[in-house]
Design a protein around this motif. Structure first.
Motif, PDB file in Angstrom:
ATOM      1  N   GLY A   1      34.600   1.007   8.629  1.00  0.00           N
ATOM      2  CA  GLY A   1      33.783  -0.590   8.392  1.00  0.00           C
ATOM      3  C   GLY A   1      32.717  -0.453   8.479  1.00  0.00           C
ATOM      4  O   GLY A   1      32.436   0.215   9.310  1.00  0.00           O
ATOM      5  N   ALA A   2      32.207  -2.019   8.476  1.00  0.00           N
ATOM      6  CA  ALA A   2      30.639  -1.906   8.455  1.00  0.00           C
ATOM      7  C   ALA A   2      30.759  -3.447   8.792  1.00  0.00           C
ATOM      8  O   ALA A   2      30.909  -4.424   8.386  1.00  0.00           O
TER       9      ALA A   2
ATOM     10  N   ASP B   1      24.443   4.812   4.246  1.00  0.00           N
ATOM     11  CA  ASP B   1      25.708   5.514   5.132  1.00  0.00           C
ATOM     12  C   ASP B   1      24.492   6.597   5.890  1.00  0.00           C
ATOM     13  O   ASP B   1      24.138   7.170   4.927  1.00  0.00           O
ATOM     14  N   ASP B   2      24.182   6.345   6.896  1.00  0.00           N
ATOM     15  CA  ASP B   2      23.932   7.673   7.711  1.00  0.00           C
ATOM     16  C   ASP B   2      24.502   8.230   8.895  1.00  0.00           C
ATOM     17  O   ASP B   2      24.181   8.458   9.952  1.00  0.00           O
TER      18      ASP B   2
ATOM     19  N   LEU C   1      35.751  -4.011   5.805  1.00  0.00           N
ATOM     20  CA  LEU C   1      36.328  -3.099   5.997  1.00  0.00           C
ATOM     21  C   LEU C   1      37.165  -2.667   4.437  1.00  0.00           C
ATOM     22  O   LEU C   1      37.602  -2.784   3.429  1.00  0.00           O
ATOM     23  N   VAL C   2      37.405  -0.831   4.603  1.00  0.00           N
ATOM     24  CA  VAL C   2      37.254  -0.284   3.629  1.00  0.00           C
ATOM     25  C   VAL C   2      38.458   0.190   3.423  1.00  0.00           C
ATOM     26  O   VAL C   2      39.220   1.076   4.858  1.00  0.00           O
ATOM     27  N   TYR C   3      39.600   0.573   2.489  1.00  0.00           N
ATOM     28  CA  TYR C   3      40.692   1.485   3.007  1.00  0.00           C
ATOM     29  C   TYR C   3      40.999   2.264   1.248  1.00  0.00           C
ATOM     30  O   TYR C   3      40.825   1.608   0.549  1.00  0.00           O
TER      31      TYR C   3
ATOM     32  N   ALA D   1      31.761   1.377   2.505  1.00  0.00           N
ATOM     33  CA  ALA D   1      31.257   0.327   3.342  1.00  0.00           C
ATOM     34  C   ALA D   1      29.906   0.042   3.432  1.00  0.00           C
ATOM     35  O   ALA D   1      29.916  -1.140   3.419  1.00  0.00           O
ATOM     36  N   ALA D   2      29.115   1.308   3.708  1.00  0.00           N
ATOM     37  CA  ALA D   2      27.220   0.754   3.838  1.00  0.00           C
ATOM     38  C   ALA D   2      27.144   0.670   2.498  1.00  0.00           C
ATOM     39  O   ALA D   2      26.310  -0.577   2.627  1.00  0.00           O
ATOM     40  N   GLU D   3      27.658   0.712   1.216  1.00  0.00           N
ATOM     41  CA  GLU D   3      27.152   0.451   0.322  1.00  0.00           C
ATOM     42  C   GLU D   3      27.372  -1.392  -0.517  1.00  0.00           C
ATOM     43  O   GLU D   3      26.423  -2.135  -0.725  1.00  0.00           O
ATOM     44  N   ALA D   4      28.382  -1.325   0.715  1.00  0.00           N
ATOM     45  CA  ALA D   4      28.539  -2.931   0.618  1.00  0.00           C
ATOM     46  C   ALA D   4      27.905  -3.825   1.050  1.00  0.00           C
ATOM     47  O   ALA D   4      28.126  -5.169   0.201  1.00  0.00           O
TER      48      ALA D   4
END
Length: 230
Positions: free
Chosen positions: A165-166, A229-230, A190-192, A221-224
Motif C-alpha cells: 500500500g502507499a 519506490d525506495d 492498495l495493491v494485490y 504502489a509507488a508508481e500508481a
C-alpha cells in the motif's frame, strides 16, 4: 503489557482508525488475486514489514467483498508483537504468536515458537483461513526475507498473495524497516499482486522469489501515485 504500552497502542489504533477511513483509496487487483479477495480461494498473504499499517485496509476490502475467511497474521512473541496483536484485534485480524526467525533455513523448525506456530498455521489452513506473513519481520534487515520464510509459507501448500500500500503524502519512520505511515485525507492505493507459488525447490531460491514478488507490488504502489519506490 505495561499501561504506557497499552496507552500508546490505543492511540496508534485510534489514529489508524481515522486515517484509513479518510484516505481516498484506489485498488489495483491482479485478476488472479480476485478469487482470494472474494473468499473463493485460500492463500498466504505476504507483505513487507514496512506496510503493516496498511494491513487493516488491505483486508477490509476483502471483508467488503463478502469474504467470510478470517486473516490470521503471524507476529513476533516479543513486546512489539504483543502490541501488534492488540492493534490487529481492532479490525478483526487474528494473531499467531511466533516469528519467522524461529524457522531454520534448512527447512526444519526449532523446538520453541516456530514448531508451535507452524502447527497452528497448518491447522488454520485446514479450517479454511487466509494466513498472513511479513517475511522480513520482526527485526529485519529491511526487505530481506528471513531464513526459512519461504519454506514456512510453502509448507501450507497454498499460493502466496503479495500485497502493498502507499499514500501521498505519507510519513516514513526512522525504524529499521522505514515503516510507511499513511496520513489522513491522503490519496492512497492498495495493491494485490499476482498469486505465485514457491514449489518443491523452495530451498533453492525460494526467498528470492518472495523478495521479487514483494518488491514488485511495492513498486506498483509507488508508481500508481507518481513516485519511485525506495
Amino acid at each position: 503489557m505495561a499501561f504506557s504500552t497499552r496507552l500508546v497502542t490505543a492511540l496508534i489504533g485510534a489514529y489508524l482508525d481515522l486515517t484509513l477511513r479518510t484516505v481516498r483509496w484506489r485498488l489495483v487487483v491482479d485478476p488472479s488475486a480476485q478469487a482470494v479477495i472474494d473468499g473463493d480461494l485460500q492463500a498466504v498473504a505476504v507483505l513487507w514489514h514496512e506496510f503493516l499499517p496498511f494491513g487493516p485496509a488491505l483486508w477490509r476490502e476483502a471483508i467488503r467483498a463478502g469474504n467470510p475467511r478470517r486473516l490470521h497474521v503471524m507476529v513476533s512473541r516479543h513486546r512489539d508483537g504483543q502490541a501488534l496483536a492488540r492493534l490487529f484485534a481492532r479490525w478483526g485480524l487474528e494473531v499467531i504468536a511466533g516469528s519467522s526467525d524461529r524457522v531454520r533455513a534448512d527447512g526444519g523448525t526449532r523446538p520453541k515458537g516456530g514448531a508451535t506456530a507452524l502447527r497452528r498455521l497448518l491447522a488454520l489452513r485446514d479450517q479454511g483461513a487466509v494466513l498472513g506473513l511479513t517475511p522480513d519481520g520482526p527485526r529485519g534487515p529491511r526487505r530481506v526475507p528471513a531464513a526459512g520464510a519461504a519454506m514456512l509459507a510453502a509448507r501450507t501448500s497454498l499460493s502466496l498473495l503479495p500485497m502493498a500500500g502507499a499514500t501521498r503524502p505519507a510519513l516514513r519512520l526512522r525504524s529499521w524497516d522505514r515503516m510507511r505511515v499513511p496520513l489522513p485525507f491522503a490519496r492512497g492505493v492498495l495493491v494485490y499482486g499476482p498469486l505465485f507459488d514457491i514449489g518443491a525447490d523452495r530451498h533453492a531460491g525460494g526467498d528470492e522469489i518472495v523478495r521479487a514478488a514483494l518488491d514488485g507490488v511495492a513498486r506498483i504502489a509507488a508508481e500508481a501515485l507518481g513516485r519511485v519506490d525506495d
